[in-house]
Write an enzyme that holds these catalytic residues in place. Structure first.
Site, PDB file in Angstrom:
ATOM      1  N   PHE A 372       0.791  -1.233   0.000  1.00 57.65           N
ATOM      2  CA  PHE A 372       0.000   0.000   0.000  1.00 57.65           C
ATOM      3  C   PHE A 372       0.829   1.292   0.000  1.00 57.65           C
ATOM      4  O   PHE A 372       0.271   2.378  -0.061  1.00 57.65           O
ATOM      5  CB  PHE A 372      -1.100   0.012   1.056  1.00 57.65           C
ATOM      6  N   ARG A 389      -9.538  -0.876   6.862  1.00 60.44           N
ATOM      7  CA  ARG A 389      -9.944  -1.154   8.243  1.00 60.44           C
ATOM      8  C   ARG A 389      -8.720  -1.580   9.044  1.00 60.44           C
ATOM      9  O   ARG A 389      -7.971  -2.476   8.627  1.00 60.44           O
ATOM     10  CB  ARG A 389     -10.988  -2.266   8.279  1.00 60.44           C
ATOM     11  N   HIS A 393      -4.535   3.348  11.889  1.00 59.49           N
ATOM     12  CA  HIS A 393      -4.195   3.521  13.313  1.00 59.49           C
ATOM     13  C   HIS A 393      -2.928   2.751  13.703  1.00 59.49           C
ATOM     14  O   HIS A 393      -2.431   2.906  14.794  1.00 59.49           O
ATOM     15  CB  HIS A 393      -5.379   3.157  14.221  1.00 59.49           C
TER      16      HIS A 393
HETATM   17  C1  LIG Z   1      -4.459  -5.048  11.195  1.00 60.20           C
HETATM   18  S1  LIG Z   1      -4.485  -5.950   9.727  1.00 60.20           S
HETATM   19  C2  LIG Z   1      -6.037  -5.426   9.056  1.00 60.20           C
HETATM   20  C3  LIG Z   1      -6.549  -6.343   8.025  1.00 60.20           C
HETATM   21  C4  LIG Z   1      -7.949  -6.011   7.509  1.00 60.20           C
HETATM   22  N1  LIG Z   1      -8.031  -4.694   6.947  1.00 60.20           N
HETATM   23  C5  LIG Z   1      -8.965  -6.159   8.621  1.00 60.20           C
HETATM   24  O1  LIG Z   1      -9.521  -5.207   9.099  1.00 60.20           O
HETATM   25  O2  LIG Z   1      -9.198  -7.292   9.015  1.00 60.20           O
HETATM   26  C6  LIG Z   1      -3.315  -5.036   8.761  1.00 60.20           C
HETATM   27  C7  LIG Z   1      -3.150  -5.593   7.356  1.00 60.20           C
HETATM   28  O3  LIG Z   1      -2.297  -4.737   6.641  1.00 60.20           O
HETATM   29  C8  LIG Z   1      -1.461  -5.551   5.837  1.00 60.20           C
HETATM   30  N2  LIG Z   1      -0.262  -4.785   5.494  1.00 60.20           N
HETATM   31  C9  LIG Z   1       0.723  -4.359   6.316  1.00 60.20           C
HETATM   32  N3  LIG Z   1       1.638  -3.669   5.638  1.00 60.20           N
HETATM   33  C10 LIG Z   1       1.204  -3.645   4.360  1.00 60.20           C
HETATM   34  C11 LIG Z   1       1.702  -3.057   3.168  1.00 60.20           C
HETATM   35  N4  LIG Z   1       2.838  -2.362   3.183  1.00 60.20           N
HETATM   36  N5  LIG Z   1       0.999  -3.221   2.019  1.00 60.20           N
HETATM   37  C12 LIG Z   1      -0.158  -3.934   2.019  1.00 60.20           C
HETATM   38  N6  LIG Z   1      -0.692  -4.504   3.114  1.00 60.20           N
HETATM   39  C13 LIG Z   1      -0.010  -4.361   4.262  1.00 60.20           C
HETATM   40  C14 LIG Z   1      -1.177  -6.748   6.701  1.00 60.20           C
HETATM   41  O4  LIG Z   1      -0.705  -7.854   5.940  1.00 60.20           O
HETATM   42  C15 LIG Z   1      -2.541  -6.976   7.318  1.00 60.20           C
HETATM   43  O5  LIG Z   1      -3.322  -7.828   6.530  1.00 60.20           O
END
Ligand SMILES: C[S@@+](CC[C@H](N)C(=O)[O-])C[C@H]1O[C@@H](n2cnc3c(N)ncnc32)[C@H](O)[C@@H]1O
Length: 486
Positions: A372, A389, A393
């Site tokens: 992202f 989501r 934060h």
């Molecule tokens: C706290 S989880 C939230 C997942 C989902 N949005 C939910 O609410 O269930 C954070 C997510 O961000 C993803 N993530 C972390 N760094 C990322 C990056 N640089 N690019 C894409 N995804 C990323 C992680 O793999 C994880 O699935």
């Protein structure tokens, strides 16, 4: 929004991949300049806050300036009228009454009914304030967290030795028998147990005999409850003890590794868990318990909380950092006219595609490997919704800008960002007990990730909060819609 995803399976499946990546992100230099938020040129943003309900809750919050002689009796009257309302609710619905007894209900006060929910909050607020007044400022500070610190220690010892699981669910067991079953010293067991008993956990109906109370029984039957105690004791407490060091060493750092947690454990939050998978499992259980539901519950509540039905036919929803796509799958099931792209790391593809297959939405929900921080893929340019989501934060403002910028660059005039996170309440706008929870969550994000909960005036001066509706998973969660008016 809450800082935690609340999804056990998701946490296990993907959160362990989350912060380790942070370590591999290019590390910008620490800047003392104020951060700037995404500001797509020639565009105006409008934010609409969905939900919260905080503003509809009792506003008994600011009694700090009240010097009236009648404050004690006013609070006592508030307690009496709220308790009376709750009692008639239990009576009229023939519900089990709240009680300390082991047979007492786990969650006696259902929050689905607005009036009951308000009465409960009023009762908590008034009892808390009355207690503080009765104890007084000096006594409060003299005994500051004394009980809580040793209660946490005692409960962790009891859980470690599986005391809750070895006390019978009905009836009693002797200290002697319990000590021999669990291996906890017979001399120490009563000392830890009696600390717990003084705080409603367990009971000693006769000297030397232990029974469960309503508070301790869930610890016997639910590993997620034990994980709550474990997490506070094993990870939160050591991190909190490093907060002063963190603030002195890394003032205002936006970097995810400059944390109290890293100072305590020598690694970032999820990096440490990669090396201690058993901690990851317990953390997942804690997240599930804390967020008050399963991944399915929270996904369905989000599917209901936003007016997805108003989006045009075949509109595209991009689920940025969507994990294995639990939320997209639930929305897709509820709204067959929408299409979804779940974006996350490649190693989640298998689990994501399996989930979509099992939910019967494979034809409308695709998984795309995407970081992202990179520009959004060309095919999603102008998507109807960029949904996030529990993403922002987890990051400092600097990194949030870097996440939001590629999204803003990809948005068209009809696009919107829908963000689901806790929204910090304005000062004195909610009861203090509730405020304390959001403030503690904010400091948790600071000490664990160098991140924060936000009030959402942070993102851009053009953001305007115009409404608060809906009710996703947790009472404190909000869906924030941000539009670009080009
Ligand atoms: C706290 S989880 C939230 C997942 C989902 N949005 C939910 O609410 O269930 C954070 C997510 O961000 C993803 N993530 C972390 N760094 C990322 C990056 N640089 N690019 C894409 N995804 C990323 C992680 O793999 C994880 O699935």
């Amino acid at each position: 929004m809450t800082c935690w995803s609340g999804m056990h399976s998701l946490v296990l499946d993907c959160m362990d991949r989350y912060l380790p990546r942070q370590r591999h992100q290019p590390t910008p230099s620490i800047s003392s300049q104020p951060t700037h938020h995404v500001r797509p040129d020639a565009c105006h943003c409008q934010a609409i806050l969905f939900h919260q309900n905080l503003n509809t809750m009792v506003a008994t919050s600011d009694i700090s300036a009240d010097t009236s002689a009648s404050l004690l009796t006013t609070l006592a009257d508030e307690i009496s009228s709220s308790a009376t309302l709750l009692s008639s609710h239990f009576e009229s619905r023939r519900l089990p009454w709240p009680s300390f007894s082991a047979d007492g209900p786990r969650q006696p006060i259902c929050e689905d009914n607005e009036e009951v929910s308000r009465a409960r909050i009023a009762l908590i607020e008034a009892t808390r304030s009355l207690h503080a007044l009765a104890v007084g400022p000096v006594e409060t500070t003299k005994h500051f967290c004394f009980n809580e610190i040793y209660l946490l220690g005692a409960m962790q010892v009891l859980c470690h030795f599986e005391i809750p699981q070895n006390v019978p669910l009905q009836g009693t067991i002797t200290f002697h028998h319990l000590a021999s079953k669990t291996g906890l010293s017979e001399a120490l067991l009563p000392r830890f147990l009696r600390m717990a008993i003084a705080n409603f956990y367990f009971a000693e109906p006769e000297p030397g005999l232990v029974a469960h109370s309503a508070w301790s029984k869930p610890l016997a039957t639910d590993e997620k409850m034990r994980a709550c105690i474990w997490f506070r004791h094993a990870e939160m407490l050591p991190a909190v003890s490093k907060l002063v060091d963190m603030v002195k060493r890394y003032p205002d750092s936006p970097e995810p590794q400059d944390t109290a947690f890293s100072l305590a454990f020598g690694d970032v939050f999820f990096g440490y868990k990669e090396r201690h998978p058993e901690n990851m499992v317990k953390f997942g259980q804690f997240v599930d318990a804390f967020s008050g539901g399963s991944s399915a519950d929270s996904a369905e509540s989000i599917a209901r909380a936003y007016p997805w039905e108003t989006l045009p036919n075949r509109a595209l929803v991009v689920d940025v950092g969507g994990g294995i796509g639990h939320i997209s799958a639930a929305i897709a099931q509820a709204h067959p006219h929408l299409r979804f792209q779940v974006q996350d790391f490649e190693d989640l593809r298998g689990a994501a595609e399996e989930l979509m297959e099992s939910k019967g939405v494979k034809d409308r929900v695709e998984f795309v490997s995407h970081n992202f921080f990179d520009p959004q893929p060309e095919p999603v340019r102008g998507a109807a919704v960029y949904f996030m989501r529990n993403i922002l934060h987890n990051w400092s403002d600097l990194y949030c800008q870097r996440i939001l910028k590629p999204i803003a660059n990809s948005m068209g005039p009809e696009s919107r960002i829908v963000n689901c996170d806790i929204v910090l309440p304005e000062p004195n706008s909610v009861p203090k007990a509730q405020d304390a929870v959001t403030r503690a969550l904010d400091l948790t994000m600071l000490s664990m990730f160098n991140a924060k909960e936000r009030s959402f005036d942070y993102a851009d001066s053009r953001l305007e909060i115009t409404d608060v509706v809906g009710k996703p998973r947790m009472r404190m969660d909000s869906l924030v819609e941000v539009r670009l008016l080009c």
